[in-house]
Each structure stands twice: as C-alpha cells, then as structure tokens.
Design an enzyme around this catalytic site. Structure first.
Site: not given
Ligand code: 9MR
Ligand code: 9MR
Length: 616
Positions: A194, A538, A587, A596
């Site tokens: 993020d 991620h 994965d 992540e």
C-alpha cells in the site's frame, strides 16, 4: 554520473538480462529435496530436508556434474513435523567443501535440482535487498538506471504531499476534530504493497539499516555500501549509500513532527476505539503524527503516480513519537561526522519528541478510518526504553540514563524477540553497538540477554523438521513470519559476534536457508533469487499478475511468508484449515496476509545478507 564504472554497468546489464529470463520462464516443479536455492558456502553448513515416510535412515549420495559420486551418507530421521505437516528426513553434508557447480543429491529415489558450492552467495542479494527501498521511494521518479531496468521505472508518486488531519466520524461514530495545521510530509518510503507512510513501522525499518551502518563502521573494514557501490541517485556525493537511503526516510520522519505549541483534542488513555470516546485537549507539540495515507483503500494494481485518493494525516500518537525520538537520536550520532548540521537537527527533534512522549504517555493509535493499516500498540514500555537508550547513547545525559535503568527491559534475562510493536531489543542492541559509559557489568548483562535468546533459537532450530531457528509459541505462523525468522537471525548473528561461537553463525545460515528454499513449498521467498522465486507480491506497482503491462518484482524483494494465524484475505480464506503453518502461503498478488512485502521485512534481509556476506 553513476555507472561510469564498467564493472557496475556490466552487473546492471546482467541483472536486467537474468530478470528477462526469469520473467518468461515458468517455475520448475517443486523438488522433494529442499535446500537453499542459492547454494552453499564452501566452509558453511550444508543441510537439506526430504519428506519421506521411511522410519529408518535413507542412504544419500552427492554426485557432481559428471555424475561421479563425491560423498555419501545416511539421513537423520526427524519424523513427524508439525510446522510443515510432513514426515521428514534431514541430510547434513557439511563435511563436503569442494567449490563447484552442478552437484546433486540423490536420496530416497529422488534426484535434487543441481546446486552450487561457492563463495559469495549473498554478494548480490545484499544490494538487491537494499534497492527495494529506492524502488519504494515516494515523491521522486524511479529511474531505470537505478532500478535495474526500464520496466521498474515509474513517475514520481505523491510528489508534493501537504496533508491535514483526518476528521469526522470514525467507524464507531466518534467525531474526530482534526488538527489545526497542515504539514508538508513529502518523501520517505511507501510502507509496503500500500502507499501509506507510517512512523511506527518506519522506525524499526530505519533503525535496522542504521544499525547495519553502525556495525559496519565499527568493524573498521571498507563498507560494501561505500559511495557508488549501490545504485542510487546520490551516488558520487561522498556519502555511504546505506546512509543516503536511510536519510531519505529520516527526512520524512522529521517532517511528521508537529510544531511547538500544537494543541489537539485526542482520546487520551483509550486503548481501542469504541463508541463514546472522550476527547481532551493536550499540548501535542513535538509529537509525531502516526501516519499519512490514502483516505480509502485503492484497488490493485495502482501505480503510485495514479493514486486518485486524498491523503490524510492521522493524529499524533505516543508510539510514533517514541519511534521518532529513537531513530532521530540514532541519526544524531550517525551523522555527527558526516553532516553535523543534519545531526544537530536530528538531536533537537529527538529531544523534543522524547519530552513530548513523556508529557503524553498514553495516546494510542485508535483512529479507526479506512484506507491504511493500523499499526496500533498499547504496550509502550518497550518504545520508552528504546528511545531512552538511543538518547542516552547520543547525549550521555543523566535523565535518559535514569529512565533507561528504571525500565524493566534494561538487563532483562532474555532479549525479547523484536518486531514493529516490540522494540525493546533494538535499544539493547544499540547499547551493545555504540560506545557509552555503561559499566562492564551492565554490558555483560545485556550481552547475556542476547545470548540467552540466541540459545533459545538454537533449541527451536533443533525442534523443527526444516531446521529453521524459529518456533513461534503455539505453533502458528504470524503475518510477516519471514521477518520473524530474519529478525531472529539478527540476534543469532549478534550472539556470534559477541561470543565468536560458530554455532550461532550456522543458525543464521539455517534461517536464510529456510527463506531461500529449505521449506516444504520448495520456495525461495525472495524475488529473482533461486530456482523457484516469489513472483507475485501484493504490491500495487509490481503487479504483473494483475496487469501484464506492469512489471514483476525486481530482484531482492522478500515475501511476508506463510501466515496461518490471520487468514483474512480471499486467497488465504481458501486455504484456511487445509495447511500446516509453513505451507499457508500462495504466490498470489491478491494475498496481503501471506504475500505482501514491507520495509520492516526487507530491512532485516539487507542486514542478514550483508552480515553473512561479510563473515563468510
Ligand atoms: O491492500 C491492503 C494491504 O496493502 C494492507 O496491508 C492490508 C492490511 O490491512 O489491507 C489491504 O487492503 C484491503 C483491506 O484491508 C480490506 N479491503 C480490501 C483491501 C484490498 O486491497
Ligand atoms: O506487519 C503488520 C502485521 O504485523 C499485522 O498483523 C497486520 C495487520 O494489522 O498489518 C501488517 O502491516 C501492514 C500495514 O498495516 C499496512 N501496510 C502493509 C503492512 C504489511 O502487511
């Protein structure tokens, strides 16, 4: 100009080439013979694991590229292993020390993939792992020549970030009043997949890189990160590259500090959000805002320069303030000789932050708004201890020494395992690294605490089938388990440095062996390294799985790893109840609980890879 060195240019070009190959080739099938996919150091431990139902030892042979047998032995039957869910056999061929390529192990009817025995296994990894931080810089364009290829270049994300505080109704109906100021908080690193920038997690990540720098400086050898050795825009400025990267984040952390005289209304003392929070006004001057992040979660993929969300600051917290105090103090001593004016700025920020935290010791991260992670923590004795330790080392001041000695963490029998919400041992490690007026007896106690924890990790290693020095209480693997393995490896490395005992270095090797393939998934959790590397983190930009126009991850990125305890994302939900702890991993870019990437996970990878490389 960076890259005028032919050698550097060549390595960058080779790197780009090998990644093209990696991008087009599919994974080879998993092998039943599991080991570190980078190979083995000639003088180091050499261990492999094979799941097999036999209850008596199996014969194994090591053959070379020409098929000739070079050594042989029998397995040790470990038996049923809870962490992997397998019945496993262990192979130890440490006695074999001949460098070469194309070796294989033959055991139980299986033939391993070829492997190498060679020096310098981690030479490239330490640079790749550090480059992760450059690639996740906010506010500047990421350039092909520093990122290892055009596919990783991108325009600047959030180039001018001036934000005000989140305000209005939270998830529990509380009205947050916002704050009187807007701050320019441009820069720093994105946290992870993020685009949030969090002071709490920034703290441990930055500390880890600065601690590595401090250790290298004290070792008195030439730094592998001497100016120009890593690929960075700052190459040629005469400053060590590790410090250049650390400064990028330090400047951001300093910007998160509130101006003197800031008065704010916050829910003092509330440990979690609930309806009916009571707000009271505090003098928040010198505290650090908890985070700056998107107002709403963005979908994946989302290259940072396309992020459409409004950015908001979250109110200051005591934990963020102490993280700032600790790393700004560390900055104060790190830059004293390099840039005294910057060191001074850091010292002032650290002292202000510490005073602000003492004035406001119970302001927790409970503002419950969407769009970013919580990083909430209501046990702050460890943050207070860490900050006191760093400030004591910087100033020698009695006030900090008094707080340090009064802390239950000072001289604890065992140095606690560390992670973003548990930072006491960061203070202890700094006290064991930087010079101070602590007595020999004090230092001996601190050392004993580190060695006791390292010994516990050795015992863990002997209790698990895959011989990883990590056995979490209860057996479940937490979010970011690979970072727990590597943070533990840092303590083992320290124990090796403190005692000279080889056993601890062997266990550091066991830890990296696990991360690089000696695990039940036969997986290298580090992109671009090993035969079966992680490819689909991620991450909102390295999201090739979700949009083929976006890149795979660059080499050197660590996956958070198996997570059997908070299987909240849709991919993990499918696995729930069906996986042994070490196998709860896929994965898949959609899995933020298992795959992540994060600054506090890659930082110990840089530390451990560099340490192994320098002690081979
Ligand atoms: O994508 C988010 C990831 O970066 C965070 O680490 C994670 C932690 O809470 O949350 C992810 O976002 C999801 C959110 O939590 C819930 N709604 C869906 C989001 C999908 O990205
Ligand atoms: O690393 C964090 C982990 O310990 C927590 O259990 C998890 C859920 O709160 O959050 C992790 O941190 C994420 C953060 O909240 C947002 N950015 C990505 C981080 C890694 O997933």
């Amino acid at each position: 100009m960076p890259f005028t060195f032919p050698a550097l240019f060549l390595s960058a070009a080779m790197l780009a080439l090998s990644s093209v190959a990696a991008a087009s080739a599919a994974d080879p099938p998993p092998s039943p013979v599991r080991f570190n996919q980078l190979g083995f150091e000639p003088g180091g431990t050499k261990r492999a694991v094979v799941p097999h139902p036999a209850t008596t030892p199996l014969a194994w042979r090591l053959i070379d590229a020409a098929g000739r047998e070079r050594t042989r032995g029998v397995t040790r039957v470990f038996g049923r292993d809870a962490a992997s869910g397998e019945h496993v056999h262990q192979i130890d061929f440490g006695v074999f020390r001949v460098p070469g390529d194309g070796y294989r192990l033959i055991v139980g009817g299986a033939r391993s993939r070829p492997f190498a025995v060679r020096e310098g296994l981690y030479g490239r990894l330490k640079y790749d792992a550090l480059n992760f931080f450059y690639q996740n810089r906010a506010a500047v364009p990421i350039e092909a020549r520093f990122a290892g290829g055009a596919r990783w270049a991108r325009p600047a994300g959030h180039p001018q970030e001036v934000a005000g505080c989140v305000a209005g109704r939270d998830a529990h109906g509380n009205e947050w009043p916002g704050c009187p100021h807007r701050l320019d908080v441009t820069g720093g690193w994105y946290d992870a997949g993020d685009h949030g920038k969090y002071v709490v997690n920034g703290g441990i990540s930055l500390w880890t890189l600065l601690n590595l720098n401090e250790r290298l400086a004290r070792a008195g050898r030439a730094s592998p990160f001497a100016d120009g050795r890593a690929r960075l825009p700052e190459a040629g400025n005469g400053v060590d590259d590790l410090l250049d990267e650390a400064r990028w984040q330090t400047e951001f952390m300093l910007r998160m500090q509130t101006p003197d005289g800031t008065r704010l209304r916050v829910p003092v003392g509330a440990e979690r959000s609930a309806p009916g929070l009571r707000f009271s006004e505090i003098d928040a001057g010198g505290m650090a805002h908890h985070k700056v992040a998107d107002e709403k979660w963005t979908a994946l993929p989302m290259p940072p320069h396309l992020d459409p969300e409004r950015r908001v600051l979250f109110p200051p917290t005591t934990a963020a303030t102490l993280n700032l105090a600790a790393v700004a103090a560390q900055c104060g001593r790190t830059w004293r000789a390099v840039d005294p004016a910057f060191a001074d700025r850091c010292r002032r920020a650290a002292e202000r932050a510490y005073a602000a935290a003492k004035r406001n010791p119970t302001v927790y991260a409970i503002a419950d708004f969407p769009g970013s992670g919580g990083y909430g923590d209501d046990e702050l004795s460890d943050e207070f201890y860490w900050a006191a330790a760093e400030l004591y080392l910087l100033t020698g001041d009695r006030r900090y020494e008094r707080d340090l000695r009064a802390s239950p963490h000072f001289g604890a029998d065992r140095a606690a395992e560390f992670a973003w919400p548990a930072v006491a041992t960061l203070g202890t490690i700094s006290l064991l690294t930087a010079p101070s007026a602590l007595s020999a007896a004090d230092l001996a106690r601190l050392r004993a605490g580190v060695v006791a924890t390292a010994d516990a990790r050795l015992a863990d290693r002997d209790r698990v089938g895959y011989m990883v020095p990590y056995a979490p209480r209860g057996g479940g693997y937490p979010w970011g388990s690979n970072s727990s393995v590597l943070n533990g490896a840092m303590l083992l490395a320290l124990a090796h440095d403190l005692t000279g005992n080889r056993r601890y270095r062997d266990a550091v090797t066991d830890a990296i062996d696990y991360v690089l393939g000696r695990n039940p998934l036969d997986r290298s959790y580090i992109s671009g390294h090993g035969a079966r590397p992680m490819r689909n983190p991620h991450h909102r930009f390295w999201a090739n799985q979700l949009d083929p126009k976006l890149p795979l991850p660059p080499p050197g990125v660590l996956s958070g790893g198996p997570n059997s305890t908070s299987m909240g994302d849709p991919v993990a939900a499918e696995l729930k109840g069906k996986c042994a702890p070490q196998t709860c991993w896929v994965d898949d870019a959609r899995s933020y609980t298992m795959n992540e990437v994060a600054i506090n996970w890659n930082a110990p990878l840089v530390w451990v890879a560099t340490w192994l490389d320098g002690t081979g």
